[in-house]
Design a protein around this motif. Structure first.
Motif, short mmCIF file in Angstrom:
data_model
loop_
_atom_site.label_atom_id
_atom_site.label_comp_id
_atom_site.label_asym_id
_atom_site.label_seq_id
_atom_site.Cartn_x
_atom_site.Cartn_y
_atom_site.Cartn_z
N LYS A 1 -6.57 -22.76 1.15
CA LYS A 1 -7.89 -23.38 1.34
C LYS A 1 -8.09 -23.74 2.80
O LYS A 1 -7.16 -23.68 3.62
CB LYS A 1 -8.02 -24.62 0.46
CG LYS A 1 -7.03 -25.71 0.76
CD LYS A 1 -7.17 -26.86 -0.22
CE LYS A 1 -6.28 -28.05 0.14
NZ LYS A 1 -4.85 -27.70 0.16
N GLY A 2 -9.31 -24.12 3.13
CA GLY A 2 -9.64 -24.50 4.49
C GLY A 2 -8.75 -25.61 5.00
O GLY A 2 -8.44 -26.56 4.28
N GLY A 3 -8.34 -25.50 6.26
CA GLY A 3 -7.47 -26.49 6.88
C GLY A 3 -5.99 -26.21 6.73
O GLY A 3 -5.16 -26.78 7.45
N ASP A 4 -5.61 -25.34 5.81
CA ASP A 4 -4.19 -25.03 5.60
C ASP A 4 -3.63 -24.22 6.78
O ASP A 4 -4.29 -23.33 7.32
CB ASP A 4 -3.99 -24.21 4.33
CG ASP A 4 -4.20 -25.03 3.06
OD1 ASP A 4 -4.24 -26.27 3.16
OD2 ASP A 4 -4.32 -24.42 1.98
N ILE A 5 -2.40 -24.53 7.16
CA ILE A 5 -1.68 -23.73 8.15
C ILE A 5 -0.97 -22.60 7.40
O ILE A 5 -0.23 -22.84 6.44
CB ILE A 5 -0.65 -24.59 8.91
CG1 ILE A 5 -1.36 -25.70 9.69
CG2 ILE A 5 0.19 -23.72 9.85
CD1 ILE A 5 -0.41 -26.70 10.34
N VAL A 6 -1.22 -21.38 7.83
CA VAL A 6 -0.68 -20.21 7.13
C VAL A 6 0.13 -19.36 8.10
O VAL A 6 -0.38 -18.90 9.13
CB VAL A 6 -1.80 -19.35 6.50
CG1 VAL A 6 -1.19 -18.19 5.71
CG2 VAL A 6 -2.69 -20.20 5.60
#
Length: 416
Positions: free
Chosen positions: A37-42
Motif C-alpha cells: 500500500k501507499g507509504g510502504d518501503i519496498v
C-alpha cells in the motif's frame, strides 16, 4: 587442414512475445491482489543474469510501486556474483541498465545478512537491507536450471534462496545441495522465506528460444510457488535447442555469465555444470571449442571447465578471483578448469577436428553458434545436409562455405 563447408540454418522455435512490456508489467501487478500500500518501503530484488529487457521490467515494477504511493528501492538479489562485494554487484546491475537514474529510485547494496528462519536444520539468511523494508519484491526469469532437473528449478524460488541469502547463504545452500539435492533445498528455503520474510510479490519472466520476453506474470506470495511451477513448463516448451545429436565439434563464439550461470546453458550443450546430480547427456557433443569471453561477464569465466579447446584471447580476459569465488561457492571447482589454450581461433578449431577419430575434417559433424542464448540462426556442416532437408523447422539460408578466418586466424563472426 581442409575445413568442412558450413551451411547457415535458421531454426524455428515457438515464438510468443510480449508486445508492450511496461504495460504488461503494470497490468499484471495490478491484477495480482497484492497487499503493498501507499507509504510502504519496498525492496525490489534484481539478479545478475542476462535477462532480456530486465531494465525495462524492473523499471516498470518500480513505476507501478511509485504510482501506488509506495517507496521502492532496488537491490542486487545475487549470491556470490560481482566478486562477492556490494560494489561489484552494483556494477553488475549497472551493466544491465539498472541505476538510480534509469530506475528513478535508490539502488542500494550490502553483503550483510540476518537470519529470518530455519530450513533443513540450517539458518535461512536474508539481505539486511531487504529485511528492513516493509515488503520485498523479486523479479527473475523462470527457466530450466543448469545444474539439476525438477519441478521447480531456476526462478523466483532460487532467487529467494541464493539471491536473498547473498554470499553467506549461497555458500551454505550449495553445500546443502550436495546432501539434500538442489530441488529440496530451493523448495524448503523458498517456503521458509515466504513464511518468515515479508515477501510481497514475485514477477516471473519467461523467454522464448530467440532470447525475447515471451511472458510476464506477477504473483502474490500465496500464488508464487504454483505459478512458478506452471511457468517452468512453458519455459521448457519454448526453449531453444540444437537441432542435431551427436555433434563432433561445437564451436561457440562466446561464453559468459550474462549468457548463462554456467557460461553456456547446460540444457543446450548437454553437459552438467556440477558433479553432484545426474544431468541429461543430450545432445552428445564430442568436443566444444569456445573462442571468447563476453565483456559483460566481467572476467567471470565460470563454466570454462565445460570447454575442451579455447583461445589465448579468452584466457587473457579471465578474472581468476571472480571465477574462483563463483565456482567454489557452488562447490563446483571443475567449472574453472582451463582447457587446452591456443594462440588463434583457427588453431583451436583445427586441434578439435584433429581429435574426432578417423572421420576426415571436411566430413565432420560441426555446428557453430554465437552463444547458447542465440541459436535461432546457426551454422551446420554439410554432413548434416540430408537431415536438414528432412526438417520443416530448419531453413537453409545462403550457400555452403568453409569456416572463415582472417589473416590472424580469428574466426569471421557468425552472420558476416
Amino acid at each position: 587442414m581442409v575445413l568442412p563447408k558450413m551451411i547457415r540454418v535458421r531454426q524455428t522455435f515457438p515464438r510468443p512475445r510480449v508486445a508492450d512490456i511496461p504495460k504488461t508489467v503494470l497490468e499484471t501487478l495490478g491484477a495480482a491482489a497484492l497487499r503493498v500500500k501507499g507509504g510502504d518501503i519496498v525492496a525490489v530484488g534484481a539478479g545478475s543474469r542476462g535477462i532480456a529487457n530486465i531494465d525495462v521490467i524492473v523499471g516498470a515494477t518500480v513505476k507501478w510501486l511509485k504510482e501506488l504511493g509506495a517507496r521502492p528501492f532496488v537491490f542486487p538479489a545475487m549470491g556470490s556474483h560481482g566478486g562477492g562485494t556490494a560494489e561489484g554487484q552494483l556494477s553488475v546491475l549497472e551493466h544491465y541498465g539498472i541505476t538510480e537514474t534509469t530506475m528513478g529510485c535508490p539502488v542500494r547494496a550490502t553483503m550483510e545478512v540476518v537470519q529470518v528462519g530455519e530450513a533443513l536444520g540450517l539458518p535461512v539468511w536474508l539481505d539486511t537491507l531487504a529485511s528492513e523494508a516493509d515488503w520485498i519484491g523479486i523479479v527473475n526469469r523462470i527457466k530450466p536450471h543448469t545444474d539439476f532437473k525438477g519441478s521447480i528449478e531456476s526462478g523466483l524460488f532460487k532467487m529467494m534462496t541464493i539471491g536473498l541469502g547473498k554470499h553467506k547463504g549461497a555458500i551454505q545452500y550449495h553445500r546443502a545441495n550436495i546432501h539434500h539435492g538442489y530441488e529440496t533445498v530451493i523448495t524448503a528455503v523458498g517456503r521458509q522465506m515466504l513464511a518468515k520474510a515479508r515477501i510481497g510479490f514475485g514477477v516471473g519472466i519467461v523467454e522464448n528460444g530467440y532470447d525475447e520476453t515471451a511472458h510476464i506474470e506477477a504473483f502474490s506470495p500465496e500464488a508464487l510457488e504454483a505459478g512458478e511451477r506452471r511457468l517452468l513448463k512453458s519455459a521448457r516448451e519454448w526453449m531453444a535447442r540444437l537441432p542435431f545429436s551427436p555433434i563432433d565439434v561445437l564451436v561457440v563464439e562466446e561464453i559468459g555469465k550474462n549468457i548463462s550461470g554456467a557460461g553456456m546453458d547446460t540444457n543446450i550443450i548437454g553437459r552438467p555444470s556440477n558433479p553432484h546430480e545426474p544431468f541429461p547427456n543430450d545432445p552428445k557433443i564430442l568436443w566444444i571449442v569456445a573462442l571468447d569471453l563476453t565483456e559483460d561477464s566481467g572476467g567471470n569465466a565460470t563454466g570454462i571447465g565445460n570447454v575442451d579447446f579455447t583461445t589465448r584471447r579468452l584466457a587473457d580476459k579471465i578474472d581468476w578471483k571472480k571465477t574462483a569465488i563463483n565456482c567454489l561457492t557452488a562447490c563446483a571447482p571443475n567449472g574453472a578448469k582451463l582447457p587446452l589454450t591456443f594462440d588463434s581461433d583457427r588453431d583451436a578449431v583445427d586441434s578439435a577436428l584433429n581429435c574426432i577419430g578417423l572421420t576426415k575434417p571436411e566430413q565432420a559433424r560441426v555446428i557453430r553458434i554465437k552463444n547458447t542464448l542465440m541459436i535461432g540462426e546457426i551454422e551446420c556442416s554439410e554432413a548434416y545436409l540430408p537431415d536438414i532437408q528432412k526438417r520443416p523447422d530448419l531453413e537453409v539460408v545462403g550457400e555452403a562455405r568453409p569456416l572463415g578466418f582472417d589473416a590472424a586466424g580469428q574466426i569471421v563472426p557468425l552472420g558476416h
